[in-house]
Design a protein around this motif. Structure first.
Motif, PDB file in Angstrom:
ATOM      1  N   MET A   1       0.848  -1.196   0.000  1.00 43.16           N
ATOM      2  CA  MET A   1       0.000   0.000   0.000  1.00 43.16           C
ATOM      3  C   MET A   1       0.879   1.239   0.000  1.00 43.16           C
ATOM      4  SD  MET A   1      -2.677   1.306   2.934  1.00 43.16           S
ATOM      5  CE  MET A   1      -3.736  -0.098   2.720  1.00 43.16           C
ATOM      6  N   ASN A   2       0.597   2.178  -0.874  1.00 48.38           N
ATOM      7  CA  ASN A   2       1.341   3.427  -0.889  1.00 48.38           C
ATOM      8  C   ASN A   2       0.881   4.296   0.258  1.00 48.38           C
ATOM      9  OD1 ASN A   2       2.763   2.767  -3.126  1.00 48.38           O
ATOM     10  ND2 ASN A   2       1.416   3.833  -4.557  1.00 48.38           N
ATOM     11  N   GLN A 139      -8.146   8.016   2.415  1.00 47.69           N
ATOM     12  CA  GLN A 139      -9.311   7.376   1.825  1.00 47.69           C
ATOM     13  C   GLN A 139     -10.514   8.310   1.910  1.00 47.69           C
ATOM     14  OE1 GLN A 139      -9.906   3.451   3.485  1.00 47.69           O
ATOM     15  NE2 GLN A 139      -7.725   2.979   3.437  1.00 47.69           N
ATOM     16  N   ALA A 146      -4.496   6.889   1.662  1.00 49.65           N
ATOM     17  CA  ALA A 146      -5.020   6.483   0.363  1.00 49.65           C
ATOM     18  C   ALA A 146      -4.273   5.266  -0.149  1.00 49.65           C
ATOM     19  CB  ALA A 146      -4.898   7.636  -0.626  1.00 49.65           C
ATOM     20  N   GLU A 147      -5.006   4.346  -0.777  1.00 56.15           N
ATOM     21  CA  GLU A 147      -4.395   3.130  -1.299  1.00 56.15           C
ATOM     22  C   GLU A 147      -3.733   3.359  -2.648  1.00 56.15           C
ATOM     23  OE1 GLU A 147      -7.196  -0.017  -1.298  1.00 56.15           O
ATOM     24  OE2 GLU A 147      -7.565   0.052   0.855  1.00 56.15           O
ATOM     25  N   SER A 148      -4.027   4.472  -3.291  1.00 56.69           N
ATOM     26  CA  SER A 148      -3.452   4.769  -4.593  1.00 56.69           C
ATOM     27  C   SER A 148      -3.090   6.237  -4.665  1.00 56.69           C
ATOM     28  CB  SER A 148      -4.440   4.419  -5.714  1.00 56.69           C
ATOM     29  OG  SER A 148      -3.944   4.851  -6.980  1.00 56.69           O
ATOM     30  N   SER A 149      -2.074   6.542  -5.444  1.00 57.68           N
ATOM     31  CA  SER A 149      -1.662   7.929  -5.641  1.00 57.68           C
ATOM     32  C   SER A 149      -2.133   8.457  -6.992  1.00 57.68           C
ATOM     33  CB  SER A 149      -0.134   8.040  -5.542  1.00 57.68           C
ATOM     34  OG  SER A 149       0.485   7.254  -6.544  1.00 57.68           O
ATOM     35  N   VAL A 150      -3.015   7.710  -7.665  1.00 61.03           N
ATOM     36  CA  VAL A 150      -3.523   8.081  -8.986  1.00 61.03           C
ATOM     37  C   VAL A 150      -4.959   8.565  -8.842  1.00 61.03           C
ATOM     38  CG1 VAL A 150      -4.008   7.295 -11.327  1.00 61.03           C
ATOM     39  CG2 VAL A 150      -2.013   6.403 -10.094  1.00 61.03           C
ATOM     40  N   LEU A 309       1.694  12.626  -6.513  1.00 63.26           N
ATOM     41  CA  LEU A 309       0.391  12.152  -6.987  1.00 63.26           C
ATOM     42  C   LEU A 309       0.426  12.169  -8.514  1.00 63.26           C
ATOM     43  CD1 LEU A 309      -1.902  14.407  -4.759  1.00 63.26           C
ATOM     44  CD2 LEU A 309      -0.940  12.184  -4.163  1.00 63.26           C
ATOM     45  N   THR A 310      -0.496  11.462  -9.119  1.00 62.21           N
ATOM     46  CA  THR A 310      -0.626  11.469 -10.579  1.00 62.21           C
ATOM     47  C   THR A 310      -2.078  11.718 -10.943  1.00 62.21           C
ATOM     48  OG1 THR A 310       1.186   9.864 -10.793  1.00 62.21           O
ATOM     49  CG2 THR A 310      -0.227  10.201 -12.715  1.00 62.21           C
ATOM     50  N   THR A 312      -4.844  11.751 -13.922  1.00 62.22           N
ATOM     51  CA  THR A 312      -5.022  11.095 -15.218  1.00 62.22           C
ATOM     52  C   THR A 312      -6.332  11.538 -15.866  1.00 62.22           C
ATOM     53  OG1 THR A 312      -6.200   9.147 -14.371  1.00 62.22           O
ATOM     54  CG2 THR A 312      -3.783   9.087 -14.329  1.00 62.22           C
TER      55      THR A 312
END
Length: 316
Positions: A1-2, A139, A146-150, A309-310, A312
């Motif tokens: 997990m990030n 979250q 947060a589980e994702s940085s996207v 972060l990214t 998209t």
């Protein structure tokens, strides 16, 4: 997990390695968990004035003779001294300073400069200590990192910031200014997008759904930031200036303001009845004078960086 928690004041590290912007065989750097050791072999011009060598604001710890090769300046200091600059990402703690030779005192510039950079892995489960600040993307229900940085354009980036108040007067945490940038360190060439400006005004909320959320505690602040079309597909860092302030002394330069589209007016997050403090958000806040400064005893000024972060275009 990030894990995207970001922390400003750092007191412990796990492992360490060295990064420098250039190489120099006369300089040896050893980064430890809590300290740095620099050996600097002096050339002839320096040996005549060795007290003009500095690591940040620190003088050499000692001078050593190295056989027939000349003398050596030895710096051995904790990473919390010598004005090391500390920056945090979700994975690393970065300590940076300058090694300089100043044959003439300030304001004359140094004749030699060399970057010292120690990069330490953040320990798992690390939490800030007294008078520390932390920020993070978390979250949607604010229950954890947060589980994702996207984040797709239009989605929400839930951001939390908090300050530890143990053994301290009650404080209210404010985000005075925040910008998104494509670089970990902002320079004149950095691509930036300001979304909190003018001393606490969430200016991005005028054209998006970004908003400060009601507080659960005065020492923390919650922000739903709607992901904007900025540097799509690139790494994005969120740079914020935080103010921990006396909650009884809010004013037009120490505030948190949302834009209420329903009524077309700015509102003070902490007390809508004092929303007149936000009237300057569409002009310039803080023109009353300089009676209050960042070093005033009512609060603390902190800085933090969140990322990378990214953003998209993908809405999936």
């Amino acid at each position: 997990m990030n894990n995207l928690w970001q922390c400003l004041f750092v007191f412990s590290v796990a492992t360490a390695f060295v990064m420098s912007e250039n190489s120099n065989n006369d300089i040896q750097v050893t980064c430890g968990e809590q300290s740095v050791h620099v050996k600097w072999k002096m050339n002839q011009s320096m040996t005549g004035n060795p007290a003009r060598l500095f690591l940040g604001s620190c003088f050499p710890s000692q001078f050593l003779n190295v056989s027939n090769e000349g003398a050596e300046a030895d710096f051995h200091y904790p990473l919390t001294e010598c004005e090391f600059r500390r920056t945090a990402t979700w994975k690393y703690l970065v300590y940076e300073n300058k090694l300089t030779y100043r044959p003439l005192p300030k304001p004359y510039p140094p004749s030699f400069t060399y970057t010292i950079r120690c990069v330490n892995e953040r320990p798992k489960g690390w939490t800030p200590a007294f008078q520390s600040s932390s920020t993070g993307a978390i979250q949607d229900d604010f229950s954890g990192p947060a589980e994702s940085s996207v984040f797709p354009v239009g989605s929400f980036v839930p951001i939390w910031a908090g300050v530890n108040q143990q053994a301290h007067q009650p404080l209210v945490l404010l985000l005075e200014e925040c910008v998104a940038s494509t670089t970990l360190e902002i320079s004149p060439d950095s691509l930036t997008y300001p979304f909190i400006a003018n001393k606490g005004c969430l200016v991005d909320g005028k054209k998006s759904l970004s908003t400060f959320l009601p507080r659960s505690h005065s020492s923390s602040i919650l922000l739903h930031l709607q992901a904007f079309r900025f540097a799509v597909g690139q790494e994005v860092y969120i740079h914020c200036k935080l103010i921990a302030w006396d909650p009884d002394k809010l004013n037009d330069v120490k505030k948190a303001c949302n834009y209420n589209k329903a009524i077309g007016e700015w509102e003070l997050l902490d007390d809508p009845f004092q929303s007149s403090l936000c009237q300057c958000c569409d002009s310039t806040c803080g023109v009353r004078g300089k009676r209050e400064t960042d070093s005033a005893p009512e609060g603390l000024v902190l800085k933090s960086v969140l990322g990378p972060l990214t953003i998209t275009e993908d809405s999936a």
